[in-house]
Design an enzyme around this catalytic site. Structure first.
Site, PDB file in Angstrom:
ATOM      1  N   ASP A   1      63.766  75.194   8.800  1.00 59.17           N
ATOM      2  CA  ASP A   1      64.076  74.594   7.510  1.00 59.17           C
ATOM      3  C   ASP A   1      63.933  73.070   7.551  1.00 59.17           C
ATOM      4  OD1 ASP A   1      65.501  75.863   4.885  1.00 59.17           O
ATOM      5  OD2 ASP A   1      65.956  73.729   5.091  1.00 59.17           O
ATOM      6  N   GLY A   2      63.412  72.496   6.485  1.00 61.02           N
ATOM      7  CA  GLY A   2      63.252  71.042   6.403  1.00 61.02           C
ATOM      8  C   GLY A   2      64.571  70.307   6.351  1.00 61.02           C
TER       9      GLY A   2
ATOM     10  N   HIS B   1      65.244  60.977   7.202  1.00 62.75           N
ATOM     11  CA  HIS B   1      66.306  61.256   6.243  1.00 62.75           C
ATOM     12  C   HIS B   1      67.645  61.385   6.980  1.00 62.75           C
ATOM     13  CE1 HIS B   1      68.561  63.794   3.321  1.00 62.75           C
ATOM     14  NE2 HIS B   1      67.859  63.111   2.422  1.00 62.75           N
TER      15      HIS B   1
ATOM     16  N   HIS C   1      64.802  74.279   1.074  1.00 64.53           N
ATOM     17  CA  HIS C   1      66.246  74.290   1.352  1.00 64.53           C
ATOM     18  C   HIS C   1      66.826  75.697   1.415  1.00 64.53           C
ATOM     19  CE1 HIS C   1      65.700  70.138  -0.062  1.00 64.53           C
ATOM     20  NE2 HIS C   1      66.839  69.823   0.460  1.00 64.53           N
TER      21      HIS C   1
ATOM     22  N   GLU D   1      65.707  57.970   1.611  1.00 63.31           N
ATOM     23  CA  GLU D   1      67.128  58.129   1.960  1.00 63.31           C
ATOM     24  C   GLU D   1      67.275  58.068   3.476  1.00 63.31           C
ATOM     25  OE1 GLU D   1      67.896  61.984  -0.065  1.00 63.31           O
ATOM     26  OE2 GLU D   1      68.919  60.805  -1.586  1.00 63.31           O
TER      27      GLU D   1
ATOM     28  N   CYS E   1      76.930  61.705   1.637  1.00 61.58           N
ATOM     29  CA  CYS E   1      76.745  62.853   2.534  1.00 61.58           C
ATOM     30  C   CYS E   1      76.457  62.386   3.956  1.00 61.58           C
ATOM     31  CB  CYS E   1      75.593  63.734   2.058  1.00 61.58           C
ATOM     32  SG  CYS E   1      75.954  64.653   0.556  1.00 61.58           S
TER      33      CYS E   1
ATOM     34  N   CYS F   1      74.784  66.597  -4.459  1.00 62.18           N
ATOM     35  CA  CYS F   1      75.174  66.970  -3.090  1.00 62.18           C
ATOM     36  C   CYS F   1      76.477  66.302  -2.652  1.00 62.18           C
ATOM     37  CB  CYS F   1      74.054  66.619  -2.115  1.00 62.18           C
ATOM     38  SG  CYS F   1      73.448  64.927  -2.246  1.00 62.18           S
ATOM     39  N   CYS F   2      76.691  65.050  -3.099  1.00 66.72           N
ATOM     40  CA  CYS F   2      77.788  64.269  -2.514  1.00 66.72           C
ATOM     41  C   CYS F   2      79.196  64.684  -2.978  1.00 66.72           C
ATOM     42  CB  CYS F   2      77.574  62.785  -2.781  1.00 66.72           C
ATOM     43  SG  CYS F   2      76.062  62.104  -2.059  1.00 66.72           S
TER      44      CYS F   2
HETATM   45 ZN   LIG Z   1      74.695  63.528  -0.922  1.00 64.61          ZN
END
Ligand SMILES: [Zn+2]
Length: 646
Positions: free
Chosen positions: A218-219, A280, A166, A332, A350, A423-424
């Site tokens: 980047d992944g 994802h 990341h 996800e 997200c 993250c959310c």
């Molecule tokens: Zn999230």
């Protein structure tokens, strides 16, 4: 520390989160932020709640969860130099790096939210946090521009594991935060210039490191859309070129192995050759925002068309009624077409934000109202529902059904203050803080209104105010505040869900709306004081699933206006999973005020109590539904959107 409010106003009207250049192939343009504000109503209240409850929570949590300590740790490691050879990775002077590798991104999302929020007025505590945090970032950034607390604090080699690290994902969020602060607070604000300097140093480093090479990508996308936006903000073409390179390099196995396969990382096929979303969800949809940005700025029609094709497929086959995406927990990820189980829905918060942002870019690119329709579905349902009524708790996963005895591992599936992978919440905050930017667009002679809420806005040289109780009421009144001497078109989006709509101009007779490409277009010479009133039919309606969605065969759902409804156990007289309805029967609505929720509109329907095993006679009861975004504010208990037919 800061420039005053007056000097903060930039000379150029501040742009929103996506600001295509004049050279871009955009059908519509975002409105300049000057005079663009929420004045009343649900979206205004959400934005206010975001600033007063959600964002202060983030400021606290970034200390509690260790995000800011990670930066301090990275600064400490740099100060130690190479002499501190006995420090094990992840443990420096007895202190350990906290959390997942992308902890920096939570800081950046919060700074971005602060940027958009400062456009609404002074918030000294936000400014103080931004100044302090930007100071940490300046000290943590390495001389060549690189900045990542995980890599630096744990002495991990740079770019050694791009499938998982990341590093450019965090860089992308840094860039977006810098742009938000810069656009909203203007050049006189010292901090905003300092953060933009950090971001451009990192971007310049990425250009030196990756441009024209096949060293990896980047992944977790977002660097693509961020680099395009940095190009838009600074005019530096190498950022756009690098974004286009990253988009074109995907699908050739450059990302590496995440352990979840190449589809997970959208690296299984070149983007132009794919026709459906896989893997994802958040990665896929952030990538699409970048794809649309690159296509728009480089006028690459083939690339844009490929994104449009995948959007249409996603909305038709891989999207829940709430606008959510993602039906597999294990990665996800997107499921197969029509694999949309309501109880196993993943629908990460997200993902809703990413979907909203992608649709906005496609709306700007094409001017097609269907993208604004979908943004509305996401906004009022799959996104709004992620945030508690008080603004202080969040869903990460957003299913369409919770059973009475639900557990996921040991988690009962209720909203939480924060997450180990957080993250959310700050992602929701950056969208809430910038909500008004998504209400309307313009061309030279047309002002397009896409989302209806109490607001004042200016576009195509028209200044208007909107008064409405939307989404509770379908009446929207637009009043012209200022108009140019030449005629202008006012374009009102007519939502696809609206079975009938009408309008009137000033005191003329009511006329039926005949939408053109999804809009009511009114072309005339406007004068201050002119009023248009639009009536959208808000009658509650039944919605039936596609027959290919096996998981909800024989079920139906209720919608009212843009709102998806759900049944919560607390409103029913019998166990929720023993209720059945006869779809198509009359729906009754009433306005109520509920503890924990406040004002809302309930919809009730005659139902059957069908206890297992079936008994005769079947008692008649009423089933009561509330807007989906209101659920889980009155304690635990079962919920369902799709209800079985009797
Ligand atoms: Zn999230």
């Amino acid at each position: 520390v800061l420039a005053s409010d007056a000097s903060r106003r930039a000379t150029k009207p501040a742009a929103g989160p996506a600001a295509p250049t004049d050279a871009a192939g955009s059908a519509q343009r975002p409105l300049p932020a000057d005079g663009l504000r929420l004045t009343a109503g649900l979206l205004h209240d959400w934005q206010h709640r975001n600033a007063s409850a959600s964002m202060p929570l983030a400021l606290r949590q970034l200390e509690v969860a260790g995000n800011l300590d990670n930066l301090r740790l990275a600064i400490g490691v740099a100060a130690d130099g190479d002499g501190h050879a006995d420090a094990a990775a992840g443990d420096v002077d007895g202190e350990a790096y906290h959390g997942p590798a992308f902890m920096d991104s939570d800081i950046y999302k919060t700074l971005e939210a602060i940027g958009w929020e400062l456009a609404h007025g002074d918030r000294p505590e936000f400014v103080e946090f931004a100044a302090r945090t930007i100071g940490l970032l300046e000290r943590a950034q390495q001389p060549d521009g690189y900045l990542n607390s995980y890599v630096q604090a744990t002495r991990t080699p740079r770019y050694a594991n791009l499938a998982r690290s990341h590093e450019m994902y965090c860089a992308g969020h840094l860039i977006q935060a810098a742009i938000a602060l810069h656009r909203c607070t203007g050049a006189p604000l010292a901090e905003s210039g300092r953060l933009l300097a950090i971001a451009t140093r990192f971007a310049d480093h990425l250009v030196r490191e990756f441009s024209g090479q096949e060293k990896g990508i980047d992944g977790h996308p977002i660097i693509e859309t961020a680099l395009v936006e940095l190009y838009r903000e600074t005019g530096t073409g190498t950022y756009l070129n690098l974004a286009r390179q990253f988009v074109d390099q995907r699908g050739h196995g450059l990302v590496g192995d995440s352990g979840l396969g190449r589809r997970y990382l959208q690296d299984h096929l070149p983007i132009r050759e794919t026709d459906t979303e896989v893997g994802h969800v958040v990665r896929a949809l952030y990538l699409e925002a970048g794809v649309t940005d690159v296509a728009t700025e480089t006028r690459d029609d083939e690339l844009l068309q490929s994104s449009i094709t995948r959007w249409a497929d996603m909305v038709a086959t891989k999207t829940y009624l709430t606008g959510g995406n993602g039906s597999r927990h294990v990665d996800e990820g997107f499921g197969d077409r029509f694999e949309l189980p309501p109880d196993r829905a993943y629908n990460e918060t997200c993902a809703a934000i990413a979907s909203f942002q992608w649709s906005w870019r496609l709306l700007l690119a094409t001017g097609d109202a269907k993208y604004a329709d979908h943004m509305e579905r996401v906004l009022y349902n799959g996104f709004a529902e992620a945030i508690a009524a008080g603004g202080d708790r969040f869903f990460y996963v957003n299913p369409l059904q919770r059973r009475a005895d639900h557990f996921e591992k040991d988690d009962p599936g209720r909203r939480r203050e924060w997450f180990s992978c957080a993250c959310c919440p700050p992602n929701a905050m950056r969208l809430m803080a910038s909500l008004e930017r998504y209400l309307a667009t313009a061309t030279d002679d047309t002002l397009y209104l896409h989302q209806y809420t109490g607001a004042e806005l200016t576009g195509a040289n028209l200044a208007v105010s909107i008064t409405t109780d939307y989404p509770w009421s379908g009446q929207v009144t637009l009043r012209v505040l200022a108009a140019p001497s030449a005629p202008r078109v006012l374009a009102f989006r007519i939502p696809a869900w609206s079975a009938s709509s009408s309008f009137k101009i000033n005191n003329s007779a009511e006329q039926a709306v005949v939408p053109q490409h999804g809009y009511l277009l009114v072309h005339q010479q406007w004068r201050p004081g002119d009023e248009i009133t639009l009536h959208l039919d808000m009658t509650p309606r039944w919605t039936y699933p596609d027959r290919r969605v096996d998981a909800v065969h024989g079920c139906a759902a209720i919608e009212r206006g843009p709102l998806v409804y759900c049944f919560e156990q607390v409103d029913q007289l019998v166990p929720l999973d023993e209720l059945a309805v006869r779809p198509g029967v009359r729906l009754a609505e009433r306005e109520v005020t509920l503890d924990g929720i406040g004002r809302t509109i309930q919809v009730s329907v005659a139902a059957r109590h069908v206890p297992p095993p079936p008994e005769q006679p079947v008692p008649r009861v009423s089933a009561v539904a509330i807007p989906y975004f209101h659920w889980d504010n009155r304690g635990p208990g079962a919920m369902r959107v799709w209800i079985p037919g009797a």
